[in-house]
Design a protein around this motif. Structure first.
Motif, short mmCIF file in Angstrom:
data_model
loop_
_atom_site.label_atom_id
_atom_site.label_comp_id
_atom_site.label_asym_id
_atom_site.label_seq_id
_atom_site.Cartn_x
_atom_site.Cartn_y
_atom_site.Cartn_z
N ALA A 89 0.77 -1.30 -0.10
CA ALA A 89 -0.13 -0.05 -0.16
C ALA A 89 0.75 1.12 -0.01
O ALA A 89 0.50 2.23 -0.48
CB ALA A 89 -1.00 0.15 1.20
N ASN A 113 1.59 2.50 -3.64
CA ASN A 113 0.46 2.92 -4.31
C ASN A 113 0.44 4.57 -3.70
O ASN A 113 0.02 5.34 -4.54
CB ASN A 113 -0.94 2.32 -4.03
CG ASN A 113 -0.77 0.74 -4.42
OD1 ASN A 113 -0.36 0.04 -3.72
ND2 ASN A 113 -0.97 0.65 -5.82
N THR A 114 0.66 4.63 -2.45
CA THR A 114 0.53 6.05 -1.93
C THR A 114 1.36 6.93 -2.54
O THR A 114 1.21 7.99 -2.74
CB THR A 114 0.46 5.89 -0.36
OG1 THR A 114 -0.39 5.05 0.25
CG2 THR A 114 0.23 7.25 0.09
N THR A 137 2.73 6.90 -5.48
CA THR A 137 2.38 7.33 -6.84
C THR A 137 1.41 8.38 -6.91
O THR A 137 1.44 9.42 -7.37
CB THR A 137 1.55 6.08 -7.43
OG1 THR A 137 2.60 5.06 -7.58
CG2 THR A 137 0.99 6.54 -8.87
N PRO A 194 -1.84 5.43 3.61
CA PRO A 194 -2.26 4.53 2.81
C PRO A 194 -3.81 4.15 3.68
O PRO A 194 -3.85 4.54 4.87
CB PRO A 194 -1.60 3.25 2.85
CG PRO A 194 -0.25 3.63 3.48
CD PRO A 194 -0.54 4.85 4.15
N GLY A 200 -5.65 2.64 -2.30
CA GLY A 200 -4.50 2.21 -3.03
C GLY A 200 -4.97 1.41 -4.29
O GLY A 200 -4.30 1.51 -5.38
N THR A 201 -6.17 0.96 -4.30
CA THR A 201 -6.47 0.29 -5.68
C THR A 201 -6.59 1.28 -6.84
O THR A 201 -6.84 1.03 -7.72
CB THR A 201 -7.92 -0.37 -5.37
OG1 THR A 201 -8.82 0.50 -4.66
CG2 THR A 201 -7.65 -1.61 -4.39
N PHE A 218 -4.51 3.51 -7.55
CA PHE A 218 -3.17 4.26 -7.94
C PHE A 218 -2.38 2.91 -8.34
O PHE A 218 -2.22 2.18 -7.39
CB PHE A 218 -2.68 5.21 -7.14
CG PHE A 218 -3.29 6.28 -6.80
CD1 PHE A 218 -3.35 7.49 -7.61
CD2 PHE A 218 -4.27 6.42 -5.80
CE1 PHE A 218 -3.84 8.55 -7.49
CE2 PHE A 218 -4.99 7.59 -5.46
CZ PHE A 218 -4.73 8.65 -6.38
N ASP A 219 -1.56 3.27 -9.35
CA ASP A 219 -0.57 1.80 -9.56
C ASP A 219 0.46 2.02 -8.60
O ASP A 219 0.84 3.03 -7.99
CB ASP A 219 0.16 2.08 -11.05
CG ASP A 219 -1.11 1.99 -12.05
OD1 ASP A 219 -1.98 1.18 -12.07
OD2 ASP A 219 -0.82 2.65 -13.21
N ALA A 220 1.30 0.92 -8.48
CA ALA A 220 2.33 0.82 -7.30
C ALA A 220 3.51 1.58 -8.15
O ALA A 220 3.70 1.00 -9.04
CB ALA A 220 2.70 -0.59 -7.03
N SER A 223 -3.48 -7.57 -1.44
CA SER A 223 -2.51 -7.53 -2.69
C SER A 223 -2.42 -8.60 -3.74
O SER A 223 -1.81 -8.82 -4.52
CB SER A 223 -1.03 -7.45 -1.98
OG SER A 223 -0.87 -8.63 -1.41
#
Length: 311
Positions: free
Chosen positions: A17, A20-21, A23, A90, A149-150, A152-154, A193
């Protein structure tokens, strides 16, 4: 404009997470720092340092931070918030525990569960179980934000290592005390994940059916197991399996919904999945409105046939 991302970790490894954060933070500004707070977190700091776009890692290593008690972590963040325009967390259980305390101590409004960044002051977030998107603008000097998180891309983890600096913390606040932790150890991928998730609903009829029908399919696919709220409330599986607005928000590459009607609460937690496959005997089930592939039929026949086809 410098953004601080609060890392999610277990003192041993960095949680996905956080990537993603980061990003999301990079969409706000280019100068991103990551705070790693815990005990003996050198490995976590090393992992954070190689995240693409991170210019500095701030490490707070102390016994008072070992268990991530929200009061201690919040006090640490507030003490070091000067110079940061945005504080990003996150939108996990830990992030949701700490962020409101930070916002209250800074006397600012928290912006929760953002899914898009319009500009440095303006963000999008879902409301009404994801059926509407609110655009939120804040003029607070310091913005406290949780990131879904879902959405945004990691961020990649192959960058040249960023600089690492240490900060001191005040003594334990004494406002809360760690008593114990019960950890569920799963042989399967972690639900939030996992790249593939197989979820079951009330249509399975019992916990025994859940195990007998879904586990072989999950084994074939190398998938995590999830469930609707109805299945959890009925006692088929523990509540840490729950996917939905009041459970876990997921967006795997493949989501297989078996015997799930598709209540709004559940759809809010999985409709961002890349490919959704639904199996349900009711052709009017709402789950088919979001599915890419739908099979109307008896799950007790369809799922074993699918397992055999995958052999």
């Amino acid at each position: 404009m410098t953004i601080l991302v609060i890392a999610e970790h277990d003192n041993q490894s960095l949680k996905a997470a956080t990537l993603n954060t980061v990003t999301a933070a990079l969409k706000i500004g280019s100068d991103v720092h990551v705070l790693v707070a815990g005990l003996n977190v050198s490995k976590v700091a090393e992992s954070a340092a190689v995240i693409e776009g991170v210019s500095q890692v701030v490490v707070a290593d102390a016994l008072a931070l070992e268990h991530g008690l929200a009061e201690n972590v919040a006090a640490l963040i507030v003490a070091n918030a000067s110079g940061y325009s945005h504080l990003l967390f996150p939108a996990t259980a830990q992030g949701k525990n700490v962020a409101p305390r930070v916002a209250a101590l800074l006397d600012v409004a928290q912006i929760s569960d953002i899914t898009a960044v319009i500009d440095a002051d303006t963000f999008e977030r879902p409301i009404y179980a994801g059926n509407a998107i609110a655009t939120v603008q804040s003029q607070d000097t310091t913005k406290v934000i949780t990131v879904r998180g879902t959405a945004f891309d990691a961020a990649s983890t192959d960058s040249n290592p960023a600089s690492v600096t240490a900060v001191n913390i005040d003594a334990d606040s004494g406002l809360s005390q760690f008593v114990s932790r019960a950890v569920t150890v799963l042989a399967r991928p972690e639900l939030t994940s996992a790249k593939i998730i197989v979820s079951g609903g009330r249509g399975l009829g019992s916990g025994e059916n859940y195990t007998n029908v879904l586990e072989p399919l999950a084994d074939k696919l190398g998938a995590a197991l999830g469930a609707s709220r109805a299945a959890v409330d009925a006692g088929y599986v523990p509540n840490d399996y729950q996917v939905g607005q009041t459970g876990k928000i997921v967006a795997p590459g493949l989501y297989v919904a078996v015997g799930i009607s598709g209540a709004i609460q559940h759809l809010a937690g999985m409709k961002d999945s890349k490919v959704i496959v639904a199996i349900n005997k009711d052709e009017e089930a709402p789950i088919f409105s979001v599915s890419d592939y739908g099979l109307v039929g008896d799950l007790f026949t369809a799922v074993p046939e699918l397992v055999n086809a995958l052999s």
